[in-house]
Motif scaffolding. Structure first.
Motif, PDB file in Angstrom:
ATOM      1  N   SER A 503       0.820  -1.217   0.000  1.00  0.00           N
ATOM      2  CA  SER A 503       0.000   0.000   0.000  1.00  0.00           C
ATOM      3  C   SER A 503       0.851   1.264   0.000  1.00  0.00           C
ATOM      4  O   SER A 503       0.472   2.281  -0.592  1.00  0.00           O
ATOM      5  CB  SER A 503      -0.939  -0.009   1.202  1.00  0.00           C
ATOM      6  OG  SER A 503      -0.210  -0.102   2.423  1.00  0.00           O
ATOM      7  N   VAL A 506       1.562   2.442  -3.527  1.00  0.00           N
ATOM      8  CA  VAL A 506       0.445   2.732  -4.418  1.00  0.00           C
ATOM      9  C   VAL A 506       0.328   4.253  -4.618  1.00  0.00           C
ATOM     10  O   VAL A 506       0.376   5.023  -3.659  1.00  0.00           O
ATOM     11  CB  VAL A 506      -0.871   2.163  -3.832  1.00  0.00           C
ATOM     12  CG1 VAL A 506      -2.068   2.678  -4.622  1.00  0.00           C
ATOM     13  CG2 VAL A 506      -0.834   0.647  -3.857  1.00  0.00           C
ATOM     14  N   ALA A 512      -6.635   1.999  -6.412  1.00  0.00           N
ATOM     15  CA  ALA A 512      -5.880   0.742  -6.396  1.00  0.00           C
ATOM     16  C   ALA A 512      -6.826  -0.437  -6.193  1.00  0.00           C
ATOM     17  O   ALA A 512      -7.898  -0.305  -5.601  1.00  0.00           O
ATOM     18  CB  ALA A 512      -4.834   0.782  -5.290  1.00  0.00           C
ATOM     19  N   SER A 555     -11.795  -1.762  -7.463  1.00  0.00           N
ATOM     20  CA  SER A 555     -10.891  -0.835  -6.780  1.00  0.00           C
ATOM     21  C   SER A 555     -11.362  -0.635  -5.347  1.00  0.00           C
ATOM     22  O   SER A 555     -12.467  -1.053  -4.969  1.00  0.00           O
ATOM     23  CB  SER A 555     -10.878   0.514  -7.509  1.00  0.00           C
ATOM     24  OG  SER A 555     -12.141   1.167  -7.351  1.00  0.00           O
ATOM     25  N   TYR A 585      -1.698  -4.977  -3.682  1.00  0.00           N
ATOM     26  CA  TYR A 585      -2.479  -4.035  -4.479  1.00  0.00           C
ATOM     27  C   TYR A 585      -1.946  -4.006  -5.906  1.00  0.00           C
ATOM     28  O   TYR A 585      -0.747  -4.206  -6.151  1.00  0.00           O
ATOM     29  CB  TYR A 585      -2.401  -2.624  -3.890  1.00  0.00           C
ATOM     30  CG  TYR A 585      -3.114  -2.478  -2.572  1.00  0.00           C
ATOM     31  CD1 TYR A 585      -4.457  -2.077  -2.530  1.00  0.00           C
ATOM     32  CD2 TYR A 585      -2.466  -2.737  -1.367  1.00  0.00           C
ATOM     33  CE1 TYR A 585      -5.116  -1.940  -1.313  1.00  0.00           C
ATOM     34  CE2 TYR A 585      -3.117  -2.607  -0.153  1.00  0.00           C
ATOM     35  CZ  TYR A 585      -4.451  -2.209  -0.134  1.00  0.00           C
ATOM     36  OH  TYR A 585      -5.109  -2.088   1.070  1.00  0.00           O
ATOM     37  N   GLU A 587      -2.367  -1.505  -9.588  1.00  0.00           N
ATOM     38  CA  GLU A 587      -2.780  -0.157  -9.995  1.00  0.00           C
ATOM     39  C   GLU A 587      -4.068  -0.188 -10.805  1.00  0.00           C
ATOM     40  O   GLU A 587      -4.781   0.805 -10.899  1.00  0.00           O
ATOM     41  CB  GLU A 587      -1.671   0.512 -10.816  1.00  0.00           C
ATOM     42  CG  GLU A 587      -0.389   0.759 -10.032  1.00  0.00           C
ATOM     43  CD  GLU A 587      -0.486   1.965  -9.092  1.00  0.00           C
ATOM     44  OE1 GLU A 587      -1.599   2.507  -8.921  1.00  0.00           O
ATOM     45  OE2 GLU A 587       0.553   2.355  -8.539  1.00  0.00           O
TER      46      GLU A 587
END
Length: 588
Positions: A503, A506, A512, A555, A585, A587
């Motif tokens: 995270s 990100v 994310a 997301s 995560y 993108e």
């Protein structure tokens, strides 16, 4: 060392061997033996080849060696056999030597660290012709002259033992080779079969040891002699001329590498220069006390590409270290490990010896506590092996075991291949020591797992293990432990493969996509109507709903909208899932 055979008698490499050197072990415990650092038979081959004898060496299993030997002997392509003998392969040498003498009647000589312990019974059973004591180059050359060319007399060859009608005859010791720069380099021609790993170069930079550890035979009557730095790099440069790989790992195998700081600095400077044009890493052994006195030496090693450093740890008990004559303390060991980690040494290795001097519950518990401290300081870096004391020949502990509170039960190494004690102490019999061996190994494994589970190792460090594993077959102990932790391994593997992010990396948290690292059905245990256990963690209704939506298809914002939950509240659950390695995560 002007023992040179007439050059006219030089034999082409396609013709028969004058002498074959073998280092053979059974496939003990179904494990591949690592012969990389055992250069003795190849130095002998190089030395004899310089003196115009066709000589080669082979290291492998007993079955492999016998097949090769039988084929060469049947085709009359060998004139003499030399065998390497250590504490584990005495019976292998007895079998091979007797087999060759009875079936092919060739001269057989034997040498190695166990040579000083070989008695008349060994000669009778093996039927060998001579045993070489100490350094072998000059002695083996004279033996080759005697057995192959018929020159000289056994009774006049220094450094050997042989059997006569009146018993064993031990000739005077041979003086040590003073100038190691005179020894030839080991080349591909010294190997009977091609080396498996061209990216690994094993180098001996010195012989002998100035220390006198009570359990070790290396410092017994062996003066320290060091190769010049120029000679060391002449060998490295010669290898680099023919090496075409992407990465070269140099293994400096001798105990004396860190003995002289000024010499170490010169070697490090030379490696730094060559790292400008070649990808070079190296391994070496270090003495704790010398490193503690010269901490800048550690930084010098790290800056020049030392990725693995082996330390003589042995015990976390100061009294035991003193009895062993280690000339160091537990505190020094901890400080050296700390400096190594801070300096950037990527791997450290050290052993803990069980069943040694005055061993019992008290010393065992001290060692366990010490191991825990080492792992805390060296998390992700230090690897700790556990061994039981080996009664090696001619050591202080072997000669006078009663002075160290031990009883040697198997001096002939017939009951153990590193998996069972050969000694007992007043406080622990063999079975108890064996149980402690397993207990400490399991303790180390569990401590390492706990360190990984609680994220005490930076992600960048863990990712480097994947990178190393992809480049060569050698994997660190930490990486092997990581692979036992299925979900944690998957978490870091996805990050390594650029298929997932933490995270913190990100760019936009709300856009994310959280992605599970595991299959729910394999790890879910229903606890009650509103909760379940997943990987030991208890999750409740809304948390379980969130977990099922972490497929990477939605997301963070989309999940929040779907379950009508503020992103700030959703983030709490996602943070918990990530903390337990259950999600990464993406993108998009």
């Amino acid at each position: 060392m002007k023992f040179v055979r007439n050059s006219k008698e030089s034999i082409n490499s396609t013709m028969k061997l004058d002498i074959l050197f073998l280092n053979l072990h059974r496939r003990y415990l179904n494990l591949d033996a690592n012969f990389g650092g055992f250069l003795g038979i190849y130095y002998l081959s190089a030395f004899l080849r310089r003196n115009f004898y066709e000589a080669k060496g082979f290291s492998g299993t007993l079955n492999q060696g016998k097949k090769i030997l039988d084929k060469l002997c049947a085709e009359n392509k060998i004139s003499m056999l030399g065998l390497y003998c250590d504490y584990e392969n005495v019976t292998e040498n007895i079998f091979i030597s007797r087999h060759v003498k009875e079936n092919f009647n060739l001269p057989v000589i034997i040498g190695g660290p166990q040579a000083t312990a070989l008695d008349e019974n060994f000669f009778v059973r093996s039927k060998c012709d001579a045993v070489v004591i100490g350094e072998g180059e000059l002695t083996v050359l004279e033996l080759a002259k005697f057995f192959i060319d018929g020159v000289g007399d056994l009774k006049n060859i220094s450094g050997i033992i042989f059997l006569t009608e009146s018993g064993l005859k031990k000739n005077p010791a041979r003086p040590l080779i003073k100038n190691l720069d005179e020894l030839p380099f080991i080349t591909e021609n010294c190997y009977l079969e091609p080396k498996n790993f061209y990216q690994d170069l094993n180098i001996m930079t010195g012989r002998g040891c100035p220390f006198h550890c009570a359990f070790c035979h290396e410092g017994i009557g062996k003066g320290v002699r060091l190769r010049s730095v120029e000679n060391i790099f002449a060998e490295i440069d010669e290898y680099l001329e023919i090496y075409s790989g992407d990465e070269l790992n140099i293994y400096f195998i001798d105990d004396t590498f860190t003995l002289n700081f000024e010499r170490v600095k010169k070697i490090c400077d030379g490696i730094k220069t060559r790292r400008k044009t070649h990808n070079i890493n190296f391994f070496c052994e270090g003495h704790v006390h010398t490193l503690h006195k010269n901490p800048e030496m550690i930084r010098c090693l790290a800056e020049s590409g030392c990725y693995r450093l082996q330390l003589g740890i042995e015990s976390g008990n100061d009294e035991v270290l003193k009895i062993y004559e280690k000339n160091t303390t537990a505190e020094e060991i901890l400080e050296v490990v700390k400096i190594c980690v801070e300096s950037g040494i990527r791997e450290i290795y050290g052993n803990i010896i069980l069943g040694g001097a005055f061993f019992g519950e008290k010393t065992f518990e001290t060692d366990k506590k010490f191991v825990s401290e080492l792992l805390k300081i060296g998390a992700g870096v230090i690897e700790i092996g556990v061994v039981t004391y080996y009664p090696l020949p001619q050591t202080k502990m072997t000669r006078c075991p009663e002075n160290f509170g031990i009883k040697i039960c198997d001096a002939d190494f017939l009951t153990s291949v590193g998996d069972f004690p050969q000694i007992e102490t007043d406080s622990a019999d063999k079975l108890k020591i064996s149980e402690m061996h397993r207990e400490l190994e399991n303790y180390i494994s569990e401590r390492m797992k706990k360190i990984l589970q609680t994220r005490q190792i930076p992600t960048e460090k863990i990712l480097s293990w994947f990178n190393q594993s992809s480049k060569n077959s050698r994997q660190s102990a930490w990486f092997m432990i990581l692979k036992e932790l299925e979900i944690i391994f998957a978490y870091y593997e996805m990050i390594y493969l650029c298929e997932g992010l933490e995270s913190k990396d990100v760019k936009n948290f709300e856009t994310a996509h959280p992605l599970r690292t595991f299959a729910i059905y394999q790890h879910l245990t229903r606890f009650d109507e509103n909760s379940a256990l997943i990987c030991g963690e208890k999750f409740f209704g809304r948390e379980l709903e969130i977990l099922t939506l972490t497929t990477g298809k939605l997301s963070v914002a989309e999940i929040a909208e779907k379950i009508c939950l503020p992103i700030s509240e959703l983030k709490k659950t996602l943070n918990r899932l990530e903390k337990n390695f259950l999600i990464v995560y993406t993108e998009f």
